[in-house]
Motif scaffolding. Structure first.
Motif, short mmCIF file in Angstrom:
data_model
loop_
_atom_site.label_atom_id
_atom_site.label_comp_id
_atom_site.label_asym_id
_atom_site.label_seq_id
_atom_site.Cartn_x
_atom_site.Cartn_y
_atom_site.Cartn_z
N GLU A 193 0.76 -1.34 0.00
CA GLU A 193 -0.01 0.21 -0.01
C GLU A 193 0.97 1.39 0.11
O GLU A 193 1.98 1.50 1.02
CB GLU A 193 -0.73 0.03 1.46
N HIS A 320 2.70 -0.10 3.57
CA HIS A 320 2.44 -1.16 4.25
C HIS A 320 2.71 -2.39 3.34
O HIS A 320 2.20 -2.54 2.32
CB HIS A 320 1.01 -1.26 4.48
N ASN A 322 2.06 -6.24 2.53
CA ASN A 322 1.20 -7.12 2.91
C ASN A 322 1.82 -8.26 2.28
O ASN A 322 2.12 -8.45 1.05
CB ASN A 322 -0.10 -6.95 2.40
N ARG A 433 -8.24 -4.82 15.33
CA ARG A 433 -6.99 -4.75 14.63
C ARG A 433 -6.30 -3.42 14.92
O ARG A 433 -6.59 -2.49 14.80
CB ARG A 433 -7.62 -4.72 13.07
N ARG A 435 -3.59 -0.79 14.58
CA ARG A 435 -3.08 -0.04 13.46
C ARG A 435 -1.57 0.52 13.77
O ARG A 435 -0.75 1.06 13.21
CB ARG A 435 -3.69 1.03 13.09
N GLU A 447 1.25 -7.91 7.89
CA GLU A 447 1.29 -6.70 7.26
C GLU A 447 2.67 -5.89 7.93
O GLU A 447 2.64 -5.55 9.15
CB GLU A 447 0.21 -5.79 7.51
MG MG Z 1 -3.30 -2.35 5.21
#
Ligand code: MG
Ligand code: ADP
Length: 696
Positions: A193, A320, A322, A433, A435, A447
């Motif tokens: 990302e 990011h 992944n 989740r 961050r 991630e």
């Molecule tokens: Mg993400």
């Protein structure tokens, strides 16, 4: 709809094009070479090259280039035309298999960290047949790896390809133990990302700091930053929306799976995420994405900033990464399965990643280290410099129950047993989740969130692939000898989690308590690039990279030097830019304004007015600040001169961090205060408000 389908991959010499353009047996032979990873034969290369050239020329291409990824985070290309004289004063368009497969750019000016003495400056490029050729700007681009004459890697792609092979080899050993006979290969997949800023081009061109360094070296806080949180996922402004539409189309033409786009947290900040692909392709595509972002922005009267911290005081940009592991048959090995057996396999791969991240924290930290990213990591906007893994409460509880041999609360009465019971289902995207975690499990992938926005993702991924390959090797070595696979595998899962669970942290990574807690757990906290880098040349690092043939010892040392020198150069350029801006524009602006104030003051005095007026007050303040400015400027200038005396690369980098960078920060404080005092009409540069809010 049809249009997009036709548009997608339009400029790529992909499998579909090869199928129609290559003779059947060449196509088959070529596919076999790709899947087996064997050598391209000259006859196949010639036929492919010719078909590629015909296709490219039909699409208007006139040139070809070996597109490669030197140690600079950006790509390089040297264009050669297809023309070949016929002897009659005419030309024909030609492209041979030899030209396709191998190139010899004069590469003496790329960073090599001493690997390539200038007397044998010819590095060479070799086609990476796993990545499709594409047409960009009338040039056929052939993705290539870049090596020195002696075969040492001079680029980012080579170690990445080597690391993918290493992981493939070790993961296949594990799959065989689980009785998998269908998978032929294991690949790593990545969806990066990408965050970026878009600002008005006119404003950009008025800021030498943005042009030379990618970030603003000055700038007083604007009245409004990101505090209202009204930009994140906000409606796209028409100009931004038009840019994004154009960008998507350009990327689709090049076969990049651009998927998601939205506004990010900071004003003028945005994000693009593609659909994931194999690590190698994802890396090539991310490089293309960054490049196309810049050129499309330019067309739209915008400038795209990819620096990790273009503006102080508001969020910077990251990437990011992944990441997952899957078989060529499409099974994601980090996805919990349906049966006890699949679950056991999932758990084994999961604990392998946990162990790899714990054991090689320092290498992962280094893979995200750069002068630009030093502004972000640990600054309450990005993960801290401490590596930890987020697993989520459910998965952590499951692993803890397995470790302790106790009942898992969510599962009912049964005690769970690896390879015997199935895992209870847990939501992929649990609501908690996190961050703030640098390395988060998100249901079927990890991630890795520490990467800087300007990075090539090749670095972090070759490190990740290698360290996981190493743990899989350890696991395979011990399990291949086992007489009781199920029992020993279960023990291995439990023991590994037990020994490495210190790396699991589900709480708030931004809190100061975590720093203390992490230190109690013995986790490393390498706060900046200079502090982190030495681990790269440690015995442990050399062992793991050489054992898996990802980097030789010499390559490691050369990369270490390139990265450290790169760090110094970045700060050096920042310092010179700053000095230039201060001397050339900021000091004269301060003088002009002081002049204006002094004149007015004199006129007032002549009329017998008091001198404790606004002008007097301002003049006094600016005058005093100007004196401080001069002092700080001198300190910065002296520090640059002193830096030349440091010979050792680590001492040199430490000097840049402690002296030059500190002087830059101190000078900035003075200038930023002056900006709030000097009349706008005298201030020579666009302000933060103008930079961040000019796109309407
Ligand atoms: Mg993400
Ligand atoms: P978000 O993190 O924004 O919620 P997603 O989880 O849907 O979004 O996906 C983020 C990125 O992860 C996307 O680029 C997606 O393609 C990628 N991704 C999804 N599955 C995998 C996988 N198995 N391997 C690598 N990347 C993946």
């Amino acid at each position: 709809m049809k249009d997009i389908q036709n548009l997608f991959g339009n400029c790529v010499f992909n499998d579909a094009v090869m199928q129609t353009r290559l003779p059947k047996d060449t196509y088959k032979a070529f596919k076999k070479i790709i899947s087996e990873g064997s050598q391209l034969t000259p006859d196949v290369a010639n036929v492919v090259a010719n078909a590629m050239k015909d296709w490219a020329v039909e699409k208007g291409a006139t040139h070809f280039t070996h597109w490669f990824q030197p140690m600079t985070n950006i790509t390089a290309e040297k264009h050669d035309s297809f023309i070949s004289p016929t002897g009659t004063g005419k030309v024909i368009m030609e492209f041979s298999g030899k030209e396709l497969v191998r190139g010899e750019p004069d590469a003496s000016s790329f960073p090599s960290g001493g690997l390539r003495a200038t007397f044998e400056a010819r590095g060479y490029t070799v086609w990476d047949i796993t990545s499709y050729a594409f047409i960009k700007d009338g040039t056929l681009c052939i993705p290539t790896a870049f090596c020195s004459y002696g075969g040492e890697a001079l680029d980012k792609k080579t170690p990445l390809l080597r690391s993918m092979e290493a992981l493939d080899k070790q993961a296949m050993r594990i799959l065989k133990l689980f009785g998998n006979t269908t998978a032929k290969r294991v690949i790593t997949t990545v969806g990066p990302e990408q965050e970026y800023f878009l600002i008005d081009k006119e404003m950009y061109l008025k800021r030498p700091d943005l042009i030379y360094t990618g970030r603003t070296l000055f700038g007083a806080r604007p009245p409004k930053g990101q505090e209202l949180e009204d930009h994140y996922f906000g409606t796209l402004k028409p100009k931004i929306s038009a840019f994004m539409k154009d960008l998507d189309e350009e990327l689709w033409k090049l076969g990049v799976y651009a998927k998601t786009k939205h506004n990010e947290v900071a004003p003028a900040q945005h994000e693009l995420a593609p659909i994931f692909s194999t690590t190698n392709i994802a890396t090539d595509h991310n490089q293309i994405t960054m490049e196309i972002m810049k050129s499309v922005a330019d067309r739209h009267g915008l400038a795209c900033l990819l620096h990790e911290k273009p503006f102080a005081g508001i969020n910077g940009s990251g990437k990011h990464n992944n990441w997952s592991i899957s078989t060529d048959t499409g099974i994601n090995l980090l996805e919990p399965g349906e049966t006890p057996y699949e679950n056991a396999q999932f758990l084994l791969f999961l604990v392998a990643v946990i162990k790899a991240v714990d054991k090689y924290q320092d290498l992962l930290r280094i893979s995200a280290a750069s002068a630009g990213n030093d502004h972000r990591l640990g600054a309450n906007e990005a993960p801290p410099a401490i590596i930890s893994i987020f697993l989520g409460d459910e998965l952590t509880a499951i692993l803890e129950a397995l470790e302790a041999g106790t009942e898992y609360k969510g599962k009912g009465k049964n005690q769970m047993e690896i390879g015997v019971t199935t895992l209870p289902s847990f939501p992929k995207d649990s609501t908690d989740r996190n961050r703030t975690s640098p390395f988060a499990f998100t249901g079927n992938k990890f991630e890795f969130r520490m990467l800087g926005s300007a990075f090539s993702i090749a670095g972090p991924n070759f490190v990740l692939n290698t360290v996981v390959a190493e743990i899989l090797r350890e696991f395979a070595d011990s399990l291949e000898k086992s007489k009781d696979f199920k029992g020993d595998m279960a023990k291995l899962v439990k023991n590994t989690f037990h020994e490495h669970k210190r790396i699991v942290f589900n709480g708030n990574n931004y809190s100061s308590d975590w720093v203390t807690e992490a230190s109690n757990r013995g986790l490393s906290n390498l706060k900046n690039t200079v502090e982190a880098m030495p681990s790269f040349i440690s015995k442990k690092s050399i062992e793991v990279f050489t054992q898996h043939r990802v980097l030789t010892e010499q390559e490691i040392h050369s990369r270490f030097e390139i990265l450290m020198e790169g760090y110094c150069k970045v700060i050096h350029i920042e310092a010179l830019t700053m000095i230039d801006m201060v001397k050339g524009e900021i000091i004269p602006a301060c003088i002009d304004y002081q002049n204006e104030l002094a004149n007015l003051l004199n006129q007032k005095k002549a009329c017998g007015q008091y001198d404790n007026s606004l002008e007097a007050h301002l003049l006094d303040k600016i005058s005093k600040l100007s004196a401080t400015l001069l002092k700080k400027l001198n300190t910065l200038e002296t520090s640059i001169l002193d830096s030349k005396e440091e010979q050792d690369v680590t001492a040199h980098a430490s000097f840049y961090r402690d002296k030059v960078f500190t002087s830059i920060s101190e000078l900035r404080l003075v200038v930023d205060e002056l900006e709030t005092l000097v009349a706008r009409k005298h201030w020579p540069f666009p302000t933060y408000a103008e930079l961040l809010y000019s796109v309407i």
